[in-house]
Write a protein that holds these residues in place. Sequence first.
Motif, short mmCIF file in Angstrom:
data_model
loop_
_atom_site.label_atom_id
_atom_site.label_comp_id
_atom_site.label_asym_id
_atom_site.label_seq_id
_atom_site.Cartn_x
_atom_site.Cartn_y
_atom_site.Cartn_z
N MET A 132 0.85 -1.20 0.00
CA MET A 132 0.00 0.00 0.00
C MET A 132 0.89 1.25 0.00
O MET A 132 1.76 1.39 0.85
CB MET A 132 -0.85 -0.03 1.28
CG MET A 132 -1.80 1.15 1.44
SD MET A 132 -3.12 1.15 0.22
CE MET A 132 -3.99 -0.33 0.73
N PRO A 133 0.71 2.14 -0.96
CA PRO A 133 1.54 3.34 -0.95
C PRO A 133 1.24 4.18 0.28
O PRO A 133 0.14 4.15 0.83
CB PRO A 133 1.09 4.06 -2.23
CG PRO A 133 -0.27 3.53 -2.52
CD PRO A 133 -0.28 2.13 -2.00
N VAL B 193 1.97 8.10 2.24
CA VAL B 193 2.47 9.47 2.22
C VAL B 193 2.42 9.98 3.65
O VAL B 193 2.21 9.21 4.58
CB VAL B 193 1.63 10.36 1.28
CG1 VAL B 193 1.80 9.92 -0.16
CG2 VAL B 193 0.18 10.29 1.66
N HIS B 194 2.64 11.25 3.83
CA HIS B 194 2.57 11.83 5.18
C HIS B 194 3.57 11.16 6.10
O HIS B 194 3.32 10.95 7.27
CB HIS B 194 1.18 11.65 5.80
CG HIS B 194 0.10 12.33 5.05
ND1 HIS B 194 -0.67 13.31 5.60
CD2 HIS B 194 -0.33 12.19 3.79
CE1 HIS B 194 -1.55 13.73 4.70
NE2 HIS B 194 -1.35 13.06 3.61
N VAL C 38 5.41 13.38 -0.73
CA VAL C 38 5.13 12.04 -1.24
C VAL C 38 6.36 11.20 -0.98
O VAL C 38 7.49 11.64 -1.24
CB VAL C 38 4.83 12.08 -2.75
CG1 VAL C 38 4.81 10.68 -3.32
CG2 VAL C 38 3.50 12.77 -3.00
N ARG D 250 7.90 7.17 -1.36
CA ARG D 250 7.72 5.79 -1.82
C ARG D 250 9.01 5.01 -1.56
O ARG D 250 10.10 5.57 -1.68
CB ARG D 250 7.44 5.75 -3.33
CG ARG D 250 6.11 6.35 -3.73
CD ARG D 250 4.98 5.43 -3.30
NE ARG D 250 3.70 5.81 -3.88
CZ ARG D 250 2.90 6.73 -3.37
NH1 ARG D 250 3.23 7.39 -2.27
NH2 ARG D 250 1.73 7.00 -3.96
N ARG E 142 10.75 1.25 -2.86
CA ARG E 142 10.54 0.12 -3.73
C ARG E 142 11.77 -0.78 -3.66
O ARG E 142 12.89 -0.32 -3.88
CB ARG E 142 10.33 0.59 -5.17
CG ARG E 142 10.05 -0.52 -6.18
CD ARG E 142 8.75 -1.27 -5.88
NE ARG E 142 7.58 -0.42 -5.97
CZ ARG E 142 6.81 -0.31 -7.05
NH1 ARG E 142 7.11 -1.01 -8.14
NH2 ARG E 142 5.75 0.46 -7.03
N ASP E 143 11.55 -2.03 -3.30
CA ASP E 143 12.64 -3.01 -3.30
C ASP E 143 12.92 -3.45 -4.72
O ASP E 143 11.99 -3.73 -5.49
CB ASP E 143 12.27 -4.21 -2.43
CG ASP E 143 12.29 -3.86 -0.95
OD1 ASP E 143 12.86 -2.81 -0.60
OD2 ASP E 143 11.73 -4.64 -0.16
N VAL F 104 12.08 7.23 -2.59
CA VAL F 104 11.76 8.44 -3.36
C VAL F 104 10.99 9.40 -2.47
O VAL F 104 10.04 9.00 -1.79
CB VAL F 104 10.87 8.10 -4.57
CG1 VAL F 104 10.49 9.37 -5.32
CG2 VAL F 104 11.56 7.12 -5.49
#
Lengths: 152, 114
Positions: A1-2, A4-5, A22, A24, A26-27, A115
Motif C-alpha cells: 500500500m503506498p 504518504v505523510h 510524497v 515511496r 521500492r525493493d 523516493v
Amino acid sequence: MPHVHDDHDEPHPSMKPAEEAVRRERDLPCSADDAWSLLRDAEGLERWLADEVDLVVAPGEEGTLRDGDETRVVLVESVDEGRRLSLRWWSGEGEPSVVDLTLEPVGDDASRLVVTELPLRIIGAPQAVPASWSITDGGSATNGLQALALAR
Amino acid sequence: MSTQDATDQAAGAVFSALADPTRRHLVRLLRERPTVTASALTDELDMTRQAIAKHLAGLADAGLVHGERRGRETHYALTPAPMSDAMVWMAEAGGRWDQRLDRLEREAGALRGT
C-alpha cells in the motif's frame, strides 16, 4: 500500500518535516550498484523515469524530461555517486518540486530505492514559478530553469 | 477492518484512480466546471463516450466524483468534500511515482538477468 505523510529517515537537507511530501519505497531485485546504472545518466533514466531524458546527471546541470505529452524542466541539485540523486523539476502546471532518489543496499543482490517529492513552496520558495509562466510558451524552458534556480 | 486499514484502502483507491493521465485530466476539468457528462467530452478529449464513461466510473469508484442520472445522461461532479490542492498534488505525484517505480522494478529485474 503506498503511503504518504511520512517522516523521512534521511530527508533532503532542505526539507522540513511536512504533511505534503510524497514518499515511496521500492525493493529492487538487483544490487545497489546495478540499480545506480538506472539513475546515473540519461540512458538509464530513460528506461523508467520518462520517455525522453535530455539531461547530464551532474550537479548544476539543466535539462528536460518528456513523458507522454508532458515535458518537465529539470535541474540536478546534487549527486552522491552510487547512492543519491536530487532534482528539482516542474511540468509547466501545478507544483514545481524537489525530488530525492536514494538507493540503499538490501543484501548482495537486492536494493531499495526511496523516493521523496516535495513542493518547492514547502521549503520556502514561493517565488519559484511566476503565475504567468507556461512551459508551452516559446522560450519557456529557459524561463523555467531560471525560476527553479531562483529557489536554490 | 480497522479505521486505519479503511483509510489506507481509500487512499490506495485514490492513488490508483489518479495513476491514469486521462483521469487526472478529468479531475482537473471537474475543478473548473460544476458537472461534466461523457457525451459532452467526446470531442474535447477525442475519445469515445464509452471510454470516458469508464474513466468517470473509475473516479466514482474511488470516491473522487459522484454521478447523478438525468434522463439518458449521467452528470458527474467532484465529491461534495473535494480534495484540497495539497491532496490533489499528493495523489497525482504519488500515482506517477507508482507507475515509474513499476517500470524501474522491471528494468532492475532485467539487469539481474544480464
